[in-house]
Scaffold this active site. Sequence first.
Site, short mmCIF file in Angstrom:
data_model
loop_
_atom_site.label_atom_id
_atom_site.label_comp_id
_atom_site.label_asym_id
_atom_site.label_seq_id
_atom_site.Cartn_x
_atom_site.Cartn_y
_atom_site.Cartn_z
N GLU A 104 6.71 -1.91 -23.48
CA GLU A 104 6.77 -0.51 -23.89
C GLU A 104 8.23 -0.12 -24.14
O GLU A 104 8.95 0.29 -23.22
CB GLU A 104 6.16 0.37 -22.78
CG GLU A 104 6.08 1.83 -23.15
CD GLU A 104 5.54 2.67 -22.00
OE1 GLU A 104 4.55 3.38 -22.22
OE2 GLU A 104 6.10 2.61 -20.88
N TYR A 180 8.59 12.30 -24.15
CA TYR A 180 9.74 11.50 -24.57
C TYR A 180 10.04 11.72 -26.06
O TYR A 180 9.30 12.40 -26.78
CB TYR A 180 9.49 10.03 -24.22
CG TYR A 180 9.36 9.82 -22.71
CD1 TYR A 180 10.30 10.37 -21.83
CD2 TYR A 180 8.29 9.10 -22.17
CE1 TYR A 180 10.17 10.20 -20.45
CE2 TYR A 180 8.17 8.93 -20.78
CZ TYR A 180 9.11 9.49 -19.93
OH TYR A 180 9.00 9.33 -18.57
N ASP A 270 -2.25 12.72 -16.71
CA ASP A 270 -2.38 11.33 -17.14
C ASP A 270 -2.69 10.42 -15.95
O ASP A 270 -3.59 9.58 -16.01
CB ASP A 270 -1.07 10.90 -17.81
CG ASP A 270 -1.25 9.59 -18.55
OD1 ASP A 270 -2.14 9.53 -19.39
OD2 ASP A 270 -0.49 8.65 -18.29
N ALA A 324 -4.07 0.99 -15.02
CA ALA A 324 -2.76 0.94 -14.37
C ALA A 324 -3.05 0.89 -12.88
O ALA A 324 -3.00 -0.17 -12.25
CB ALA A 324 -1.90 2.14 -14.75
N ARG A 325 -3.50 2.04 -12.32
CA ARG A 325 -3.77 2.07 -10.87
C ARG A 325 -4.85 1.07 -10.44
O ARG A 325 -4.66 0.36 -9.44
CB ARG A 325 -4.10 3.50 -10.44
CG ARG A 325 -2.89 4.42 -10.46
CD ARG A 325 -3.25 5.87 -10.22
NE ARG A 325 -4.02 6.43 -11.30
CZ ARG A 325 -4.60 7.62 -11.27
NH1 ARG A 325 -4.49 8.38 -10.19
NH2 ARG A 325 -5.26 8.07 -12.31
N CYS A 348 -9.27 1.48 -6.45
CA CYS A 348 -8.19 2.48 -6.33
C CYS A 348 -8.80 3.77 -5.77
O CYS A 348 -9.90 4.17 -6.16
CB CYS A 348 -7.62 2.71 -7.72
SG CYS A 348 -6.62 4.19 -7.86
N CYS A 354 1.31 5.19 -5.38
CA CYS A 354 2.04 4.30 -6.31
C CYS A 354 3.04 5.10 -7.13
O CYS A 354 4.19 4.69 -7.29
CB CYS A 354 1.05 3.56 -7.20
SG CYS A 354 -0.23 4.61 -7.92
N ASP A 421 -13.78 0.45 18.37
CA ASP A 421 -13.31 1.84 18.21
C ASP A 421 -14.14 2.74 19.11
O ASP A 421 -15.35 2.54 19.27
CB ASP A 421 -13.42 2.31 16.77
CG ASP A 421 -12.56 3.56 16.53
OD1 ASP A 421 -11.53 3.42 15.84
OD2 ASP A 421 -12.89 4.65 17.06
N ASP A 650 -0.22 4.04 12.96
CA ASP A 650 0.22 5.33 13.49
C ASP A 650 0.54 5.26 14.98
O ASP A 650 1.30 6.10 15.48
CB ASP A 650 -0.85 6.40 13.25
CG ASP A 650 -1.00 6.74 11.79
OD1 ASP A 650 0.02 6.75 11.08
OD2 ASP A 650 -2.13 6.97 11.34
P1 ADP Z 1 -4.20 4.34 11.91
O1 ADP Z 1 -3.93 5.25 10.75
O2 ADP Z 1 -2.96 3.81 12.53
O3 ADP Z 1 -5.19 3.27 11.58
P2 ADP Z 1 -6.17 6.23 13.05
O4 ADP Z 1 -5.80 7.44 13.81
O5 ADP Z 1 -6.70 6.39 11.67
O6 ADP Z 1 -4.88 5.26 13.06
O7 ADP Z 1 -7.23 5.41 13.86
C1 ADP Z 1 -7.11 5.17 15.23
C2 ADP Z 1 -8.47 4.87 15.80
O8 ADP Z 1 -8.31 4.36 17.13
C3 ADP Z 1 -9.40 6.06 15.91
O9 ADP Z 1 -10.60 5.79 15.21
C4 ADP Z 1 -9.69 6.19 17.42
O10 ADP Z 1 -11.04 6.56 17.66
C5 ADP Z 1 -9.42 4.80 17.93
N1 ADP Z 1 -9.03 4.72 19.34
C6 ADP Z 1 -8.04 5.40 19.97
N2 ADP Z 1 -7.97 5.06 21.27
C7 ADP Z 1 -8.95 4.14 21.50
C8 ADP Z 1 -9.38 3.37 22.64
N3 ADP Z 1 -8.79 3.50 23.81
N4 ADP Z 1 -10.42 2.50 22.48
C9 ADP Z 1 -11.00 2.34 21.27
N5 ADP Z 1 -10.63 3.04 20.16
C10 ADP Z 1 -9.61 3.91 20.27
FE1 SF4 Z 2 -4.71 3.71 -6.46
FE2 SF4 Z 2 -3.49 4.94 -4.43
FE3 SF4 Z 2 -3.09 2.32 -4.90
FE4 SF4 Z 2 -2.09 4.11 -6.57
S1 SF4 Z 2 -1.55 3.85 -4.43
S2 SF4 Z 2 -3.17 2.25 -7.12
S3 SF4 Z 2 -3.66 5.66 -6.56
S4 SF4 Z 2 -4.98 3.30 -4.28
#
Ligand code: ADP
Ligand code: SF4
Length: 690
Positions: A104, A180, A270, A324-325, A348, A354, A421, A650
């Site tokens: 491009e 552009y 887009d 693209a995506r 996607c 992205c 979980d 997290d």
């Molecule tokens: P990440 O984005 O890091 O994946 P999330 O907050 O989306 O974290 O997911 C964390 C998951 O961990 C949740 O579904 C929660 O129910 C689970 N969780 C937290 N503590 C416990 C535990 N002691 N035993 C089992 N599952 C747990």
């Molecule tokens: Fe699709 Fe999100 Fe990946 Fe971009 S970052 S390609 S929008 S899943």
Amino acid sequence: MGRNPRFDVLFEPVRIGPVTAPNRFYQVPHASGMTNALPQVRARFRGVKAEGGWGVVCTGAVSIHPSSDDSPLPFASLWDDKDIRAHALMTDAVHEHGALAGIELWHGGACTLNRTSRLAPLSPSGMPWLSTHLGFMGNLRPRAMDAADIRDLLNWQAAGARRAMQAGFDIVYVYAGMGYLPYEFLLPEYNHRTDAYGGSIENRVRLVRELLEVTRDAVGNRCAVALRISLEELRGKSGVDAPSEAHEVVQLLAEIPDLWDVKMDSSPTDCAPSRFSPEGSHERIVNFVKQLTKKPVVGVGRFTSPDVMVSQVKRGILDLIGGARPSIADPFLPRKINEGREHEIRECIGCNICISSWHDGVPVRCTQNPTAGEEWRRGWHPERFEAAKSGSSILIVGGGPAGLECAVTLARRGYRVTIADAAKEFGGRLRFETRLPGLATWGRVVDWRLGQLRERPNVNLYPGSELNADDILASGHSHVVIATGARWTKMLFSTLEFPVGELEVPGVYTPDDLAAGIVPSGPVVVFDFDNYYMGGAVAEQLAKQTAGVTYVTTAGNASAWTFMTNELPLVHRALVKAGVSIHTLQRVTAFDGAAVTLADVYSGAEKRLACGSLVIVGMRKPRHDLYRALVARDADLEAAGIASITRIGDSLAPGAIVHAVHSGHRYAREFDTVVDSIDAELPYTRDFPV
Ligand code: ADP
Ligand code: SF4
């Protein structure tokens, strides 16, 4: 399993001028954040898509002259012969898999402020783009091009095309889109000229026609010449001899390019976020093009469903399915369809992380595909994994994005994996977030991973299982991964722009409370200093449930960071439509059950806002109690045969879903391995210009 005959049409070759695409899967030009300074990273990123079955793989925008300088945003260049080798690496990587390589060529005109080259920006008539966003604002206005400038531009395009041919490209673009330079000539808002390049539509099209002609002269019969053009604004302008000026432009140029690549005009339409636009959202603008030209037409629309793709071809909308995506989220999408594995496509989710990487000035990152941009520097192939090196069994606690991605990747390597979980369903934060307005498509993060896990015999899934330290010590696994996520806090925001204190009074809630089913009594104030999607989405949701929702943010816009994902203007529109009033540059300092106190972030001037509840969307903290309890029991761990305890996602550092997925993937990739980089001190290999 073989291909479903229903999809055969997608695998027909398509002639594009002097070259032939092996199938209809066409990775259209898209930003990758990979400049000429990252040639190997870029070549592998594009080459993997060719390996995954994309019949054509294109570059992103490649500047033809220093007067098209988008810095500090990343862009590639083909300014002189020294730039050729960097691009040749990419064409080699694409050709290795039998695909065509497209380039491009690009001049940004008034949109590029030439911050590094310090040349006056070029434009048809000196009209600037006056963006409302700081990232695109500048103080230098463009100058109007004279006849000599137009001749120069045509020479730069021709020289760029010759160099592109030397670099091995098969398709060379003229780019008249997205604000552009050639696009600016098409639009009367930018083009006030009174010479042969302004006024009538024939005159406004002249520059694009001449760019196509000089490109054709430069490449002869070696390469196809493509025209990429934005048609949204033109389609909105009535034509003299046709329903719209878009129709007139296509009629005037109909058979001149070998390929029409048709698109929308601005990044938010887009590269439309799924939160506000469905798959195929370009069709209403580009649907007429095939009726006016015999040349093949390619277009995009976040296509991930092969049935939708077939329908685009059979209904005569597109000849080539642009991606693209979808090609970033799953570089192997075409191959999966070809092999009858379309259910394995990692679709996607339309989150636009992205595109945020491009705004950030870094190589592309993807929520769904943690290997995007990591193919060369970390050696992560999206479909190939180093086989398990031991009989280790791994317990993952937490089935959110981080835990699920970690489990899938460990399982694909062949390890025995158990994932538990506390909740009855896997998905973590997405269990709640996918119920917020527009966010259902993000559920694909969970669906794809659960689909993969359920197919594998080496995986045990334990939903509804809250584990404590004793459970884990007794579980008999050799390694434990903690993916327990994060919690939202009731912290406020200080004058030093730090989270401060916790507002522990009745009537104050966080998104976790809403996820647990609490409906705050109205009127509600949503106080957002997280600045991504959550605050805006929660306010929009609450407006459906209760009268009188006010959104307050310390930033200058609602969901300010969503500028990076193209969502910001659409968030504002949605909040206004939902009747939510917006207060920017304010912090909440107190809540007494009847009103919140707001303070202006700059002047400190205070005001009160009556409300019954306050929802704070601000600071998140890792949920790491379980981790702490485990690491405190050193001796017990050894006795239980647990060799490692590792936090991911997290629960290590709260972030967006893209961070959690990458963190889970990285643990699984690096488990039992020595990270292979040139410099052992670095987690990846560094790339250098060639
Ligand atoms: P990440 O984005 O890091 O994946 P999330 O907050 O989306 O974290 O997911 C964390 C998951 O961990 C949740 O579904 C929660 O129910 C689970 N969780 C937290 N503590 C416990 C535990 N002691 N035993 C089992 N599952 C747990
Ligand atoms: Fe699709 Fe999100 Fe990946 Fe971009 S970052 S390609 S929008 S899943």
